[in-house]
Scaffold this active site. Structure first.
Site, PDB file in Angstrom:
ATOM      1  N   GLU A 103     -48.047 -36.364  45.181  1.00 56.72           N
ATOM      2  CA  GLU A 103     -47.883 -35.789  45.703  1.00 56.72           C
ATOM      3  C   GLU A 103     -47.738 -34.165  46.328  1.00 56.72           C
ATOM      4  O   GLU A 103     -48.577 -33.558  45.062  1.00 56.72           O
ATOM      5  CB  GLU A 103     -46.175 -36.158  46.057  1.00 56.72           C
ATOM      6  CG  GLU A 103     -45.155 -36.250  46.607  1.00 56.72           C
ATOM      7  CD  GLU A 103     -45.581 -36.478  48.389  1.00 56.72           C
ATOM      8  OE1 GLU A 103     -46.408 -35.743  48.465  1.00 56.72           O
ATOM      9  OE2 GLU A 103     -44.592 -36.781  49.037  1.00 56.72           O
ATOM     10  N   ASP A 104     -48.249 -34.280  47.369  1.00 51.17           N
ATOM     11  CA  ASP A 104     -48.398 -32.045  47.821  1.00 51.17           C
ATOM     12  C   ASP A 104     -46.842 -31.214  46.797  1.00 51.17           C
ATOM     13  O   ASP A 104     -47.760 -30.734  45.931  1.00 51.17           O
ATOM     14  CB  ASP A 104     -48.386 -31.599  48.626  1.00 51.17           C
ATOM     15  CG  ASP A 104     -47.572 -32.089  49.670  1.00 51.17           C
ATOM     16  OD1 ASP A 104     -46.538 -32.826  49.580  1.00 51.17           O
ATOM     17  OD2 ASP A 104     -47.598 -31.765  51.343  1.00 51.17           O
ATOM     18  N   ASP A 107     -39.314 -31.019  47.410  1.00 49.33           N
ATOM     19  CA  ASP A 107     -38.785 -30.223  47.461  1.00 49.33           C
ATOM     20  C   ASP A 107     -37.601 -30.840  47.240  1.00 49.33           C
ATOM     21  O   ASP A 107     -36.813 -30.521  46.324  1.00 49.33           O
ATOM     22  CB  ASP A 107     -39.235 -29.471  49.105  1.00 49.33           C
ATOM     23  CG  ASP A 107     -37.837 -29.007  49.969  1.00 49.33           C
ATOM     24  OD1 ASP A 107     -37.504 -28.026  49.067  1.00 49.33           O
ATOM     25  OD2 ASP A 107     -38.126 -29.072  51.076  1.00 49.33           O
ATOM     26  N   PHE A 156     -41.456 -21.586  51.584  1.00 49.79           N
ATOM     27  CA  PHE A 156     -41.674 -22.831  52.340  1.00 49.79           C
ATOM     28  C   PHE A 156     -43.462 -21.549  52.385  1.00 49.79           C
ATOM     29  O   PHE A 156     -43.653 -21.203  52.731  1.00 49.79           O
ATOM     30  CB  PHE A 156     -41.316 -21.688  54.216  1.00 49.79           C
ATOM     31  CG  PHE A 156     -42.524 -22.640  54.582  1.00 49.79           C
ATOM     32  CD1 PHE A 156     -42.302 -24.993  54.646  1.00 49.79           C
ATOM     33  CD2 PHE A 156     -43.185 -22.620  55.567  1.00 49.79           C
ATOM     34  CE1 PHE A 156     -42.842 -25.876  55.157  1.00 49.79           C
ATOM     35  CE2 PHE A 156     -44.019 -23.472  56.145  1.00 49.79           C
ATOM     36  CZ  PHE A 156     -43.937 -24.666  56.305  1.00 49.79           C
ATOM     37  N   ARG A 169     -53.110 -26.945  56.622  1.00 45.10           N
ATOM     38  CA  ARG A 169     -53.956 -27.501  56.091  1.00 45.10           C
ATOM     39  C   ARG A 169     -55.449 -27.834  55.461  1.00 45.10           C
ATOM     40  O   ARG A 169     -55.257 -27.987  54.016  1.00 45.10           O
ATOM     41  CB  ARG A 169     -54.385 -29.281  56.494  1.00 45.10           C
ATOM     42  CG  ARG A 169     -52.796 -30.055  56.706  1.00 45.10           C
ATOM     43  CD  ARG A 169     -52.743 -31.262  56.623  1.00 45.10           C
ATOM     44  NE  ARG A 169     -51.856 -31.470  57.460  1.00 45.10           N
ATOM     45  CZ  ARG A 169     -50.131 -32.276  57.220  1.00 45.10           C
ATOM     46  NH1 ARG A 169     -50.203 -31.970  56.088  1.00 45.10           N
ATOM     47  NH2 ARG A 169     -49.568 -32.640  57.955  1.00 45.10           N
TER      48      ARG A 169
HETATM   49  P1  IMP Z   1     -38.655 -33.411  50.370  1.00 44.45           P
HETATM   50  O1  IMP Z   1     -38.789 -34.871  50.463  1.00 44.45           O
HETATM   51  O2  IMP Z   1     -37.538 -33.137  50.980  1.00 44.45           O
HETATM   52  O3  IMP Z   1     -39.046 -33.739  48.699  1.00 44.45           O
HETATM   53  O4  IMP Z   1     -40.287 -33.051  51.085  1.00 44.45           O
HETATM   54  C1  IMP Z   1     -41.322 -33.825  50.999  1.00 44.45           C
HETATM   55  C2  IMP Z   1     -41.995 -32.953  52.200  1.00 44.45           C
HETATM   56  O5  IMP Z   1     -42.071 -32.168  52.178  1.00 44.45           O
HETATM   57  C3  IMP Z   1     -43.010 -32.666  50.983  1.00 44.45           C
HETATM   58  O6  IMP Z   1     -44.397 -33.947  50.644  1.00 44.45           O
HETATM   59  C4  IMP Z   1     -44.357 -32.274  52.358  1.00 44.45           C
HETATM   60  O7  IMP Z   1     -44.457 -33.195  53.335  1.00 44.45           O
HETATM   61  C5  IMP Z   1     -43.253 -31.345  52.972  1.00 44.45           C
HETATM   62  N1  IMP Z   1     -42.438 -30.031  52.641  1.00 44.45           N
HETATM   63  C6  IMP Z   1     -41.348 -29.763  51.722  1.00 44.45           C
HETATM   64  N2  IMP Z   1     -41.647 -28.359  51.092  1.00 44.45           N
HETATM   65  C7  IMP Z   1     -42.848 -27.834  51.870  1.00 44.45           C
HETATM   66  C8  IMP Z   1     -43.615 -26.299  52.606  1.00 44.45           C
HETATM   67  O8  IMP Z   1     -42.614 -25.450  51.329  1.00 44.45           O
HETATM   68  N3  IMP Z   1     -44.476 -25.621  52.729  1.00 44.45           N
HETATM   69  C9  IMP Z   1     -44.920 -27.628  53.496  1.00 44.45           C
HETATM   70  N4  IMP Z   1     -44.504 -28.816  53.762  1.00 44.45           N
HETATM   71  C10 IMP Z   1     -43.357 -29.021  52.695  1.00 44.45           C
HETATM   72 MG    MG Z   2     -45.891 -34.181  51.958  1.00 44.74          MG
END
Ligand code: IMP
Ligand code: MG
Length: 180
Positions: A103-104, A107, A156, A169
Site C-alpha cells: 500500500e502507499d 490512514d 494530507f 501521482r
Molecule cells: P484508509 O482506508 O483510511 O486507511 O485510507 C487508505 C487510502 O486512502 C490510501 O490507500 C490512499 O489511497 C488514501 N489516502 C489516505 N491518506 C492519504 C493522503 O494523505 N494523501 C492521499 N491519499 C491518501
Molecule cells: Mg491507496
C-alpha cells in the site's frame, strides 16, 4: 524542490525521492531476509501504490517473488469516505501462499482491514502488510503493518503515487499540505 499547487491548495516538500529510495532499499532487504524459503506474492493496491510497489518489488531481486494487482478506492478529495469500493479484485489463487500487500499509505486503516479480511478468507499461509507511509494517530481499525517506510502525522500528503483527485501521482517527491 519548491511548493506545488493543486486545486488551489499549496503543498510543501516533505520526503525527497532520495530518502524514499534509501528507505525502500532497506524495506527490500528486510523482506528478502524474512522471505527465505517462500515465493511471496506481492499484491499492489492500485492506484496509489504503483510507484512504491514497482520500486519495492525490484528491491527484492534476490528472492523468487510474484506480483499482482487489486484496485480499491476510499478517498474523495482530501478525506476518507469511510467506504471501501473494490474496483478490480484478485484473480490468483492464494491458498497456502505468503502474500505481501503493498500500500502507499495507511490512514484510518479501513481499506487495509477490509482487504486483509478478504484475503484471509482465501486461506493464504501468511498475510503481510508493507506500506510506504503510516498515519498511526488516524488508525481506527486493528491493522498492524509489518513493513513501514515512514510514520507520519495525520496530515494530507501527495506525490509518488499519492493523489489529490487523481493529480500529483507523478511527482517524484512527497509533499505535505501547507499550514496557513
Ligand atoms: P484508509 O482506508 O483510511 O486507511 O485510507 C487508505 C487510502 O486512502 C490510501 O490507500 C490512499 O489511497 C488514501 N489516502 C489516505 N491518506 C492519504 C493522503 O494523505 N494523501 C492521499 N491519499 C491518501
Ligand atoms: Mg491507496
Amino acid at each position: 524542490m519548491t511548493e506545488v499547487t493543486y486545486e488551489g491548495l499549496t503543498f510543501v516538500p516533505y520526503i525527497t525521492r532520495k530518502e524514499i529510495e534509501a528507505r525502500v532499499a532497506e524495506l527490500g532487504r528486510q523482506i528478502v531476509a524474512d522471505s527465505k524459503g517462500t515465493t511471496p506474492l506481492f499484491i499492489c493496491v492500485l492506484n496509489g501504490a504503483f510507484p512504491f510497489a514497482s520500486d519495492l518489488f525490484r528491491a527484492v531481486e534476490e528472492i523468487d517473488a510474484e506480483i499482482t494487482f487489486v484496485r480499491l478506492k476510499s478517498y474523495e478529495g482530501t478525506g476518507s469516505t469511510g467506504k471501501v469500493k473494490e474496483l478490480v479484485g484478485l484473480s490468483e489463487d492464494i491458498k497456502g501462499r505468503t502474500v505481501i500487500v503493498v500500500e502507499d499509505i495507511i490512514d484510518t486503516g479501513k481499506t487495509m482491514h477490509r482487504l486483509v479480511e478478504d484475503l484471509r478468507s482465501k486461506e493464504p499461509a501468511d498475510v503481510k502488510i508493507a506500506t510506504l507511509l503510516f498515519k498511526p494517530d488516524a488508525l481506527v481499525c486493528p491493522v498492524k503493518p509489518d513493513y513501514v517506510g515512514f510514520n507520519i502525522p495525520t496530515k494530507f500528503i501527495i506525490g509518488y503515487g499519492l493523489d489529490l483527485n487523481g493529480l500529483a501521482r507523478n511527482l517524484n517527491d512527497i509533499y505535505i499540505l501547507k499550514e496557513e
